[in-house]
Scaffold this motif. Structure first.
Motif, mmCIF file in Angstrom:
data_model
loop_
_atom_site.group_PDB
_atom_site.id
_atom_site.type_symbol
_atom_site.label_atom_id
_atom_site.label_comp_id
_atom_site.label_asym_id
_atom_site.label_seq_id
_atom_site.Cartn_x
_atom_site.Cartn_y
_atom_site.Cartn_z
ATOM 1 N N LEU A 39 6.974 39.263 -8.784
ATOM 2 C CA LEU A 39 6.291 40.267 -9.604
ATOM 3 C C LEU A 39 6.905 40.340 -10.996
ATOM 4 O O LEU A 39 6.189 40.324 -12.007
ATOM 5 N N LEU A 40 8.227 40.392 -11.065
ATOM 6 C CA LEU A 40 8.891 40.514 -12.366
ATOM 7 C C LEU A 40 8.834 39.216 -13.174
ATOM 8 O O LEU A 40 8.709 39.254 -14.399
ATOM 9 N N LYS A 41 8.919 38.086 -12.500
ATOM 10 C CA LYS A 41 8.951 36.792 -13.192
ATOM 11 C C LYS A 41 7.561 36.341 -13.634
ATOM 12 O O LYS A 41 7.379 35.894 -14.761
ATOM 13 N N TRP A 42 6.556 36.421 -12.732
ATOM 14 C CA TRP A 42 5.233 35.898 -13.028
ATOM 15 C C TRP A 42 4.140 36.966 -13.039
ATOM 16 O O TRP A 42 2.964 36.635 -13.183
ATOM 17 N N ASP A 43 4.505 38.208 -12.872
ATOM 18 C CA ASP A 43 3.562 39.327 -12.937
ATOM 19 C C ASP A 43 2.403 39.170 -11.937
ATOM 20 O O ASP A 43 1.239 39.384 -12.272
ATOM 21 N N VAL A 44 2.741 38.795 -10.697
ATOM 22 C CA VAL A 44 1.741 38.644 -9.639
ATOM 23 C C VAL A 44 1.561 40.014 -8.977
ATOM 24 O O VAL A 44 2.434 40.480 -8.264
ATOM 25 N N ARG A 45 0.415 40.616 -9.244
ATOM 26 C CA ARG A 45 0.117 41.948 -8.710
ATOM 27 C C ARG A 45 -0.901 41.803 -7.587
ATOM 28 O O ARG A 45 -2.098 41.709 -7.837
ATOM 29 N N ILE A 46 -0.400 41.814 -6.377
ATOM 30 C CA ILE A 46 -1.295 41.568 -5.246
ATOM 31 C C ILE A 46 -2.332 42.680 -5.086
ATOM 32 O O ILE A 46 -3.403 42.438 -4.528
ATOM 33 N N TRP A 47 -2.047 43.855 -5.580
ATOM 34 C CA TRP A 47 -2.982 44.967 -5.449
ATOM 35 C C TRP A 47 -4.208 44.795 -6.341
ATOM 36 O O TRP A 47 -5.186 45.511 -6.192
ATOM 37 N N GLU A 48 -4.172 43.820 -7.254
ATOM 38 C CA GLU A 48 -5.336 43.550 -8.101
ATOM 39 C C GLU A 48 -6.263 42.495 -7.488
ATOM 40 O O GLU A 48 -7.301 42.182 -8.055
ATOM 41 N N SER A 49 -5.887 41.972 -6.342
ATOM 42 C CA SER A 49 -6.722 40.989 -5.650
ATOM 43 C C SER A 49 -7.995 41.655 -5.153
ATOM 44 O O SER A 49 -7.983 42.803 -4.713
ATOM 45 N N LYS A 50 -9.102 40.909 -5.193
ATOM 46 C CA LYS A 50 -10.361 41.463 -4.690
ATOM 47 C C LYS A 50 -10.331 41.635 -3.173
ATOM 48 O O LYS A 50 -11.122 42.382 -2.614
ATOM 49 N N ASN A 51 -9.387 40.973 -2.500
ATOM 50 C CA ASN A 51 -9.262 41.063 -1.046
ATOM 51 C C ASN A 51 -8.173 42.039 -0.594
ATOM 52 O O ASN A 51 -7.848 42.079 0.593
ATOM 53 N N ALA A 127 -0.287 55.849 -10.103
ATOM 54 C CA ALA A 127 0.406 55.157 -11.196
ATOM 55 C C ALA A 127 0.938 53.807 -10.703
ATOM 56 O O ALA A 127 1.317 53.654 -9.538
ATOM 57 N N GLU A 128 0.976 52.833 -11.620
ATOM 58 C CA GLU A 128 1.341 51.471 -11.228
ATOM 59 C C GLU A 128 2.766 51.360 -10.681
ATOM 60 O O GLU A 128 3.013 50.611 -9.739
ATOM 61 N N ASN A 129 3.718 52.116 -11.236
ATOM 62 C CA ASN A 129 5.087 52.036 -10.715
ATOM 63 C C ASN A 129 5.169 52.562 -9.278
ATOM 64 O O ASN A 129 5.956 52.077 -8.471
ATOM 65 N N ILE A 130 4.332 53.528 -8.937
ATOM 66 C CA ILE A 130 4.287 54.018 -7.554
ATOM 67 C C ILE A 130 3.633 52.977 -6.650
ATOM 68 O O ILE A 130 4.071 52.772 -5.510
#
Length: 191
Positions: A39-51, A127-130
């Protein structure tokens, strides 16, 4: 030379015992830390996945099925305890507080996983941090639940498979001394 091989065997046995006691913590921590790194290195936010919502539903279903399955197995264990010498021996020799604690940990991790997954359905108003805290905590508890399930399944398999051997083998010893020692050690450790 023989003394050295005995010492190496004891060291290996020691590390295996340590691993058996800690893998339910180490694996979830490593996976959660790995996701935080990604998440910190490549900003992969799994919660933004359509699935993501389908994944949350699948997690809740998975945990619910496993908890229900263990509820049925525990009921079965209690109902056959008078008929099975292996289960009677287990109940007589096991550390009941450790066994009950293991079951409670399993159920608690499952319930926390379901609760965190349910909270993540509200990601559009959180909020995103939560969300990050909820996702990483959810990963930790899901993997811990899975590891505890594996541990508890090992105990139950030893009981039921051991019980099958007792039922089908009328003559001779029920368990070899090594098998009995291993069973007692695993029961005491909750593995």
């Amino acid at each position: 030379m023989r003394i050295k091989s005995i010492d190496m065997g004891r060291k290996a046995e020691f590390f295996i015992d340590v691993w058996r006691n800690l893998y339910c913590f180490i694996i979830p921590i490593l996976i959660s830390a790995f996701y935080l790194f990604v998440l910190l290195k490549w900003d992969v936010r799994i919660w933004e996945s359509k699935n993501f919502t389908d994944t949350l539903s699948s997690v809740i279903t998975f945990v619910s099925i496993i908890i229900s399955f263990f509820g049925v197995l525990l009921t079965l264990l209690i109902s056959v305890k008078e008929k099975s010498k292996m289960i009677q021996e287990f109940l007589k020799s096991a550390d009941k507080s450790a066994f009950i604690s293991s079951i409670k940990n399993l159920i608690m991790c499952g319930l926390l996983t379901v609760l965190l997954s349910a909270c993540l359905f509200l990601k559009d108003i959180i909020a995103e941090n939560i969300i990050v805290v909820l996702v990483i905590s959810g990963m930790f508890f899901l993997v811990r639940f899975t590891a505890l399930t594996y541990r508890f399944t090992n105990i139950l398999l030893m009981l039921f498979i051991g019980n099958y051997k007792v039922a089908t083998k009328i003559e001779g010893p029920q368990l070899s001394p090594e098998q009995e020692k291993e069973l007692r050690e695993r029961i005491d450790k909750g593995i």
